[in-house]
Design a protein around this motif. Structure first.
Motif, PDB file in Angstrom:
ATOM      1  N   ILE A  58      36.937  32.337  51.373  1.00 46.39           N
ATOM      2  CA  ILE A  58      38.092  33.221  51.303  1.00 46.39           C
ATOM      3  C   ILE A  58      37.759  34.338  50.319  1.00 46.39           C
ATOM      4  O   ILE A  58      37.238  34.080  49.237  1.00 46.39           O
ATOM      5  CB  ILE A  58      39.352  32.473  50.820  1.00 46.39           C
ATOM      6  N   CYS A  59      38.070  35.560  50.700  1.00 46.72           N
ATOM      7  CA  CYS A  59      37.749  36.705  49.843  1.00 46.72           C
ATOM      8  C   CYS A  59      39.018  37.390  49.367  1.00 46.72           C
ATOM      9  O   CYS A  59      39.961  37.577  50.146  1.00 46.72           O
ATOM     10  CB  CYS A  59      36.870  37.695  50.605  1.00 46.72           C
ATOM     11  N   TRP A  60      39.047  37.723  48.108  1.00 47.98           N
ATOM     12  CA  TRP A  60      40.106  38.581  47.582  1.00 47.98           C
ATOM     13  C   TRP A  60      39.469  39.880  47.114  1.00 47.98           C
ATOM     14  O   TRP A  60      38.522  39.878  46.332  1.00 47.98           O
ATOM     15  CB  TRP A  60      40.839  37.926  46.408  1.00 47.98           C
ATOM     16  N   SER A  61      39.976  41.004  47.609  1.00 48.49           N
ATOM     17  CA  SER A  61      39.467  42.317  47.221  1.00 48.49           C
ATOM     18  C   SER A  61      40.452  42.971  46.273  1.00 48.49           C
ATOM     19  O   SER A  61      41.630  43.164  46.621  1.00 48.49           O
ATOM     20  CB  SER A  61      39.276  43.207  48.461  1.00 48.49           C
ATOM     21  N   GLY A  62      39.984  43.291  45.108  1.00 48.87           N
ATOM     22  CA  GLY A  62      40.843  43.935  44.121  1.00 48.87           C
ATOM     23  C   GLY A  62      40.205  43.936  42.753  1.00 48.87           C
ATOM     24  O   GLY A  62      39.197  43.266  42.522  1.00 48.87           O
ATOM     25  N   ARG A  63      40.786  44.696  41.871  1.00 50.96           N
ATOM     26  CA  ARG A  63      40.265  44.750  40.507  1.00 50.96           C
ATOM     27  C   ARG A  63      40.664  43.502  39.735  1.00 50.96           C
ATOM     28  O   ARG A  63      41.724  42.939  39.943  1.00 50.96           O
ATOM     29  CB  ARG A  63      40.801  45.988  39.788  1.00 50.96           C
ATOM     30  N   SER A  64      39.786  43.108  38.854  1.00 50.61           N
ATOM     31  CA  SER A  64      40.032  41.921  38.047  1.00 50.61           C
ATOM     32  C   SER A  64      41.338  42.045  37.279  1.00 50.61           C
ATOM     33  O   SER A  64      41.639  43.083  36.694  1.00 50.61           O
ATOM     34  CB  SER A  64      38.874  41.708  37.068  1.00 50.61           C
ATOM     35  N   THR A  65      42.116  40.969  37.302  1.00 55.71           N
ATOM     36  CA  THR A  65      43.366  40.949  36.536  1.00 55.71           C
ATOM     37  C   THR A  65      43.114  40.566  35.081  1.00 55.71           C
ATOM     38  O   THR A  65      44.034  40.585  34.272  1.00 55.71           O
ATOM     39  CB  THR A  65      44.354  39.943  37.161  1.00 55.71           C
ATOM     40  N   PHE A  66      41.875  40.203  34.770  1.00 61.46           N
ATOM     41  CA  PHE A  66      41.520  39.795  33.418  1.00 61.46           C
ATOM     42  C   PHE A  66      40.564  40.784  32.743  1.00 61.46           C
ATOM     43  O   PHE A  66      40.566  40.913  31.527  1.00 61.46           O
ATOM     44  CB  PHE A  66      40.873  38.406  33.442  1.00 61.46           C
ATOM     45  N   ARG A  67      39.754  41.467  33.549  1.00 64.45           N
ATOM     46  CA  ARG A  67      38.793  42.439  33.020  1.00 64.45           C
ATOM     47  C   ARG A  67      38.982  43.758  33.786  1.00 64.45           C
ATOM     48  O   ARG A  67      38.381  43.958  34.839  1.00 64.45           O
ATOM     49  CB  ARG A  67      37.362  41.914  33.166  1.00 64.45           C
ATOM     50  N   LYS A  68      39.828  44.591  33.264  1.00 67.63           N
ATOM     51  CA  LYS A  68      40.245  45.802  33.973  1.00 67.63           C
ATOM     52  C   LYS A  68      39.090  46.736  34.300  1.00 67.63           C
ATOM     53  O   LYS A  68      39.123  47.461  35.294  1.00 67.63           O
ATOM     54  CB  LYS A  68      41.293  46.555  33.140  1.00 67.63           C
ATOM     55  N   LEU A  69      38.061  46.757  33.471  1.00 74.01           N
ATOM     56  CA  LEU A  69      36.950  47.687  33.664  1.00 74.01           C
ATOM     57  C   LEU A  69      35.792  47.078  34.448  1.00 74.01           C
ATOM     58  O   LEU A  69      34.755  47.728  34.612  1.00 74.01           O
ATOM     59  CB  LEU A  69      36.449  48.189  32.304  1.00 74.01           C
ATOM     60  N   HIS A  70      35.969  45.850  34.923  1.00 74.23           N
ATOM     61  CA  HIS A  70      34.898  45.196  35.673  1.00 74.23           C
ATOM     62  C   HIS A  70      34.723  45.891  37.025  1.00 74.23           C
ATOM     63  O   HIS A  70      35.680  46.179  37.732  1.00 74.23           O
ATOM     64  CB  HIS A  70      35.255  43.725  35.893  1.00 74.23           C
TER      65      HIS A  70
END
Length: 232
Positions: free
Chosen positions: A75-87
Protein backbone atom coordinates in the motif's frame (compact mmCIF):
# COMPACT_ATOMS: atom_id res chain seq x y z
CA UNK A 1 -13.45 -18.77 5.67
CA UNK A 2 -11.22 -17.46 8.46
CA UNK A 3 -8.18 -15.42 7.43
CA UNK A 4 -5.30 -14.17 9.54
CA UNK A 5 -4.04 -10.82 8.22
CA UNK A 6 -1.20 -8.52 9.21
CA UNK A 7 -0.84 -4.86 8.33
CA UNK A 8 2.78 -3.88 8.89
CA UNK A 9 5.19 -1.02 8.43
CA UNK A 10 7.96 -3.60 8.03
CA UNK A 11 11.25 -1.85 8.56
CA UNK A 12 9.81 1.46 7.46
CA UNK A 13 10.30 4.74 9.36
CA UNK A 14 7.83 6.61 11.55
CA UNK A 15 5.90 7.83 8.50
CA UNK A 16 5.11 4.23 7.57
CA UNK A 17 3.87 3.57 11.12
CA UNK A 18 1.50 6.52 10.69
CA UNK A 19 0.28 5.05 7.39
CA UNK A 20 -0.44 1.70 9.09
CA UNK A 21 -2.77 3.43 11.57
CA UNK A 22 -4.54 5.30 8.76
CA UNK A 23 -4.92 2.21 6.59
CA UNK A 24 -6.25 0.18 9.51
CA UNK A 25 -9.08 2.67 9.98
CA UNK A 26 -10.12 2.43 6.33
CA UNK A 27 -9.64 -1.34 6.30
CA UNK A 28 -12.02 -1.76 9.25
CA UNK A 29 -14.59 0.55 7.66
CA UNK A 30 -14.70 -1.62 4.54
CA UNK A 31 -14.85 -4.80 6.63
CA UNK A 32 -17.96 -3.52 8.37
CA UNK A 33 -19.55 -2.60 5.05
CA UNK A 34 -18.96 -6.15 3.82
CA UNK A 35 -20.36 -7.51 7.09
CA UNK A 36 -17.17 -9.44 7.80
CA UNK A 37 -16.45 -10.11 11.45
CA UNK A 38 -13.00 -9.34 12.77
CA UNK A 39 -10.89 -9.61 15.89
CA UNK A 40 -7.66 -7.76 16.58
CA UNK A 41 -5.26 -10.49 17.73
CA UNK A 42 -2.17 -8.40 18.34
CA UNK A 43 -1.02 -4.84 17.84
CA UNK A 44 2.37 -3.21 18.23
CA UNK A 45 2.23 0.51 18.92
CA UNK A 46 4.48 2.84 16.96
CA UNK A 47 7.14 5.22 18.20
CA UNK A 48 4.69 8.14 18.40
CA UNK A 49 1.05 8.54 19.44
CA UNK A 50 -1.53 7.46 16.84
CA UNK A 51 1.00 5.28 14.99
CA UNK A 52 1.29 1.50 14.69
CA UNK A 53 4.20 -0.70 13.72
CA UNK A 54 1.88 -3.60 12.97
CA UNK A 55 -1.53 -5.06 13.69
CA UNK A 56 -2.76 -8.63 13.24
CA UNK A 57 -6.43 -9.37 12.60
CA UNK A 58 -8.55 -12.50 12.34
CA UNK A 59 -11.28 -12.14 9.69
CA UNK A 60 -14.37 -14.32 9.73
CA UNK A 61 -16.82 -14.41 6.84
CA UNK A 62 -17.96 -16.21 3.69
CA UNK A 63 -16.21 -13.99 1.15
CA UNK A 64 -13.06 -12.92 2.94
CA UNK A 65 -10.94 -14.07 -0.02
CA UNK A 66 -12.86 -11.84 -2.43
CA UNK A 67 -12.58 -8.88 -0.09
CA UNK A 68 -8.83 -9.32 0.38
CA UNK A 69 -8.11 -9.31 -3.37
CA UNK A 70 -8.23 -5.51 -3.22
CA UNK A 71 -6.00 -5.28 -0.16
CA UNK A 72 -3.26 -7.90 -0.10
CA UNK A 73 0.09 -6.51 -1.22
CA UNK A 74 1.87 -3.21 -0.79
CA UNK A 75 0.00 0.00 0.00
CA UNK A 76 1.40 3.40 -0.94
CA UNK A 77 0.72 6.76 0.60
CA UNK A 78 1.85 9.79 -1.41
CA UNK A 79 2.41 12.96 0.53
CA UNK A 80 4.82 14.98 2.58
CA UNK A 81 5.96 13.60 5.88
CA UNK A 82 3.77 14.63 8.79
CA UNK A 83 6.80 14.36 11.07
CA UNK A 84 9.62 15.75 8.90
CA UNK A 85 8.25 18.65 6.88
CA UNK A 86 11.43 19.17 4.85
CA UNK A 87 11.90 15.51 3.94
CA UNK A 88 12.06 15.08 0.17
CA UNK A 89 10.54 11.61 0.05
CA UNK A 90 6.90 11.58 -1.03
CA UNK A 91 5.99 7.87 -1.36
CA UNK A 92 5.70 5.67 1.74
CA UNK A 93 5.01 1.93 1.53
CA UNK A 94 3.50 -0.56 3.97
CA UNK A 95 2.36 -4.15 3.46
CA UNK A 96 -0.76 -6.22 4.04
CA UNK A 97 -0.18 -9.97 4.10
CA UNK A 98 -2.08 -13.15 4.81
CA UNK A 99 -0.43 -15.42 7.36
CA UNK A 100 -0.52 -18.92 5.91
CA UNK A 101 0.36 -22.29 7.42
CA UNK A 102 0.87 -20.78 10.85
CA UNK A 103 0.77 -23.55 13.44
CA UNK A 104 -0.87 -22.25 16.58
CA UNK A 105 0.06 -24.09 19.74
CA UNK A 106 -3.13 -25.11 21.51
CA UNK A 107 -3.62 -24.91 25.25
CA UNK A 108 -5.46 -27.45 27.37
CA UNK A 109 -5.10 -28.37 31.02
CA UNK A 110 -5.00 -32.00 29.88
CA UNK A 111 -1.54 -31.24 28.44
CA UNK A 112 -0.17 -29.95 31.76
CA UNK A 113 1.98 -32.01 34.09
CA UNK A 114 1.93 -30.85 37.72
CA UNK A 115 4.60 -31.47 40.32
CA UNK A 116 4.31 -30.37 43.94
CA UNK A 117 7.26 -29.45 46.09
CA UNK A 118 8.14 -27.49 49.17
CA UNK A 119 8.26 -23.73 48.81
CA UNK A 120 11.67 -22.14 48.63
CA UNK A 121 13.05 -19.39 50.85
CA UNK A 122 11.93 -18.11 54.22
CA UNK A 123 8.28 -18.16 55.15
CA UNK A 124 5.65 -19.09 57.70
CA UNK A 125 5.29 -22.23 59.74
CA UNK A 126 3.90 -24.37 56.91
CA UNK A 127 5.75 -22.86 53.94
CA UNK A 128 8.84 -25.07 54.07
CA UNK A 129 7.23 -28.14 55.68
CA UNK A 130 4.33 -28.90 53.30
CA UNK A 131 4.37 -29.44 49.54
CA UNK A 132 2.38 -26.31 48.67
CA UNK A 133 4.49 -25.05 45.76
CA UNK A 134 3.55 -26.20 42.25
CA UNK A 135 5.60 -26.62 39.08
CA UNK A 136 3.50 -26.89 35.94
CA UNK A 137 4.89 -28.05 32.60
CA UNK A 138 3.15 -27.73 29.23
CA UNK A 139 4.07 -31.08 27.66
CA UNK A 140 3.72 -30.14 23.93
CA UNK A 141 6.14 -27.19 24.26
CA UNK A 142 8.15 -28.05 27.36
CA UNK A 143 7.38 -24.63 28.87
CA UNK A 144 7.49 -24.72 32.66
CA UNK A 145 6.42 -22.28 35.39
CA UNK A 146 6.71 -22.29 39.18
CA UNK A 147 4.19 -20.92 41.68
CA UNK A 148 4.66 -20.58 45.43
CA UNK A 149 2.78 -17.34 46.07
CA UNK A 150 0.18 -18.92 48.34
CA UNK A 151 0.25 -21.32 51.29
CA UNK A 152 -2.51 -23.19 49.50
CA UNK A 153 -1.47 -25.84 46.99
CA UNK A 154 -4.78 -25.39 45.13
CA UNK A 155 -4.24 -21.64 44.75
CA UNK A 156 -0.69 -22.16 43.53
CA UNK A 157 -1.98 -24.69 41.00
CA UNK A 158 -4.47 -22.14 39.66
CA UNK A 159 -1.71 -19.52 39.43
CA UNK A 160 0.59 -21.92 37.58
CA UNK A 161 -2.12 -22.70 34.99
CA UNK A 162 -2.74 -19.00 34.39
CA UNK A 163 0.96 -18.23 34.01
CA UNK A 164 1.50 -21.21 31.73
CA UNK A 165 -1.36 -20.11 29.49
CA UNK A 166 0.20 -16.65 29.19
CA UNK A 167 3.55 -18.21 28.25
CA UNK A 168 1.95 -20.29 25.50
CA UNK A 169 0.13 -17.24 24.14
CA UNK A 170 3.42 -15.32 24.10
CA UNK A 171 5.00 -18.18 22.17
CA UNK A 172 2.26 -18.07 19.52
CA UNK A 173 2.60 -14.31 19.13
CA UNK A 174 6.39 -14.50 18.87
CA UNK A 175 6.24 -17.25 16.25
CA UNK A 176 3.77 -15.18 14.27
CA UNK A 177 5.93 -12.06 14.53
CA UNK A 178 9.05 -13.95 13.42
CA UNK A 179 7.28 -15.43 10.42
CA UNK A 180 5.83 -12.08 9.34
CA UNK A 181 9.19 -10.35 9.73
CA UNK A 182 10.72 -12.81 7.27
CA UNK A 183 7.74 -12.54 4.91
CA UNK A 184 7.82 -8.74 4.96
CA UNK A 185 11.53 -8.54 4.11
CA UNK A 186 11.08 -10.78 1.09
CA UNK A 187 7.73 -9.38 -0.04
CA UNK A 188 8.80 -5.76 0.14
CA UNK A 189 11.56 -6.34 -2.38
CA UNK A 190 9.05 -7.77 -4.85
CA UNK A 191 6.10 -5.42 -4.37
CA UNK A 192 7.73 -2.08 -3.64
CA UNK A 193 6.75 0.38 -6.36
CA UNK A 194 3.77 -1.72 -7.46
CA UNK A 195 1.07 -0.88 -4.88
CA UNK A 196 -2.34 -2.47 -5.00
CA UNK A 197 -3.78 0.70 -3.46
CA UNK A 198 -2.56 4.28 -3.32
CA UNK A 199 -3.68 7.05 -0.97
CA UNK A 200 -2.63 10.68 -0.93
CA UNK A 201 -2.73 13.82 1.21
CA UNK A 202 -3.23 14.19 4.93
CA UNK A 203 -6.94 13.43 4.40
CA UNK A 204 -5.87 10.04 3.03
CA UNK A 205 -7.86 10.25 -0.18
CA UNK A 206 -7.99 7.00 -2.12
CA UNK A 207 -6.60 7.33 -5.64
CA UNK A 208 -8.52 4.89 -7.81
CA UNK A 209 -6.94 3.48 -10.93
CA UNK A 210 -9.12 3.03 -13.99
CA UNK A 211 -8.47 -0.61 -14.87
CA UNK A 212 -11.16 -0.82 -17.56
CA UNK A 213 -10.44 -0.82 -21.28
CA UNK A 214 -13.21 1.62 -22.27
CA UNK A 215 -10.83 4.47 -23.06
CA UNK A 216 -8.52 2.14 -24.99
CA UNK A 217 -11.38 0.67 -27.03
CA UNK A 218 -12.75 4.13 -27.76
CA UNK A 219 -9.35 5.31 -28.93
CA UNK A 220 -8.92 2.26 -31.17
CA UNK A 221 -12.37 2.77 -32.70
CA UNK A 222 -11.58 6.38 -33.53
CA UNK A 223 -8.28 5.40 -35.13
CA UNK A 224 -10.03 2.70 -37.20
CA UNK A 225 -12.71 5.16 -38.28
CA UNK A 226 -10.12 7.71 -39.35
CA UNK A 227 -8.21 5.00 -41.23
CA UNK A 228 -11.37 4.01 -43.16
CA UNK A 229 -12.03 7.64 -44.06
CA UNK A 230 -8.48 8.00 -45.36
CA UNK A 231 -8.87 4.88 -47.51
CA UNK A 232 -12.11 6.17 -48.97
Amino acid sequence: MDKLIQITSGRGPLECQWVVAKVLKIFLQEIKQEKIQYEIIHRENGDENLTLKSVTLLLKGKDTSGFLKNWLGSICWSGRSTFRKLHKRSNWFIGIFEIENTHEVGFSEKDIQFQTTRSQGSGGQNVNKVNTAVRATHIPTGISVFAQDSRSQLENKKLSVMRLKEKVMELNIQQMANRMQETWTHHLQVQRGNPIRTFSGTDFKHNYKDKSFKKTRSSLKNELKNLKNDLN
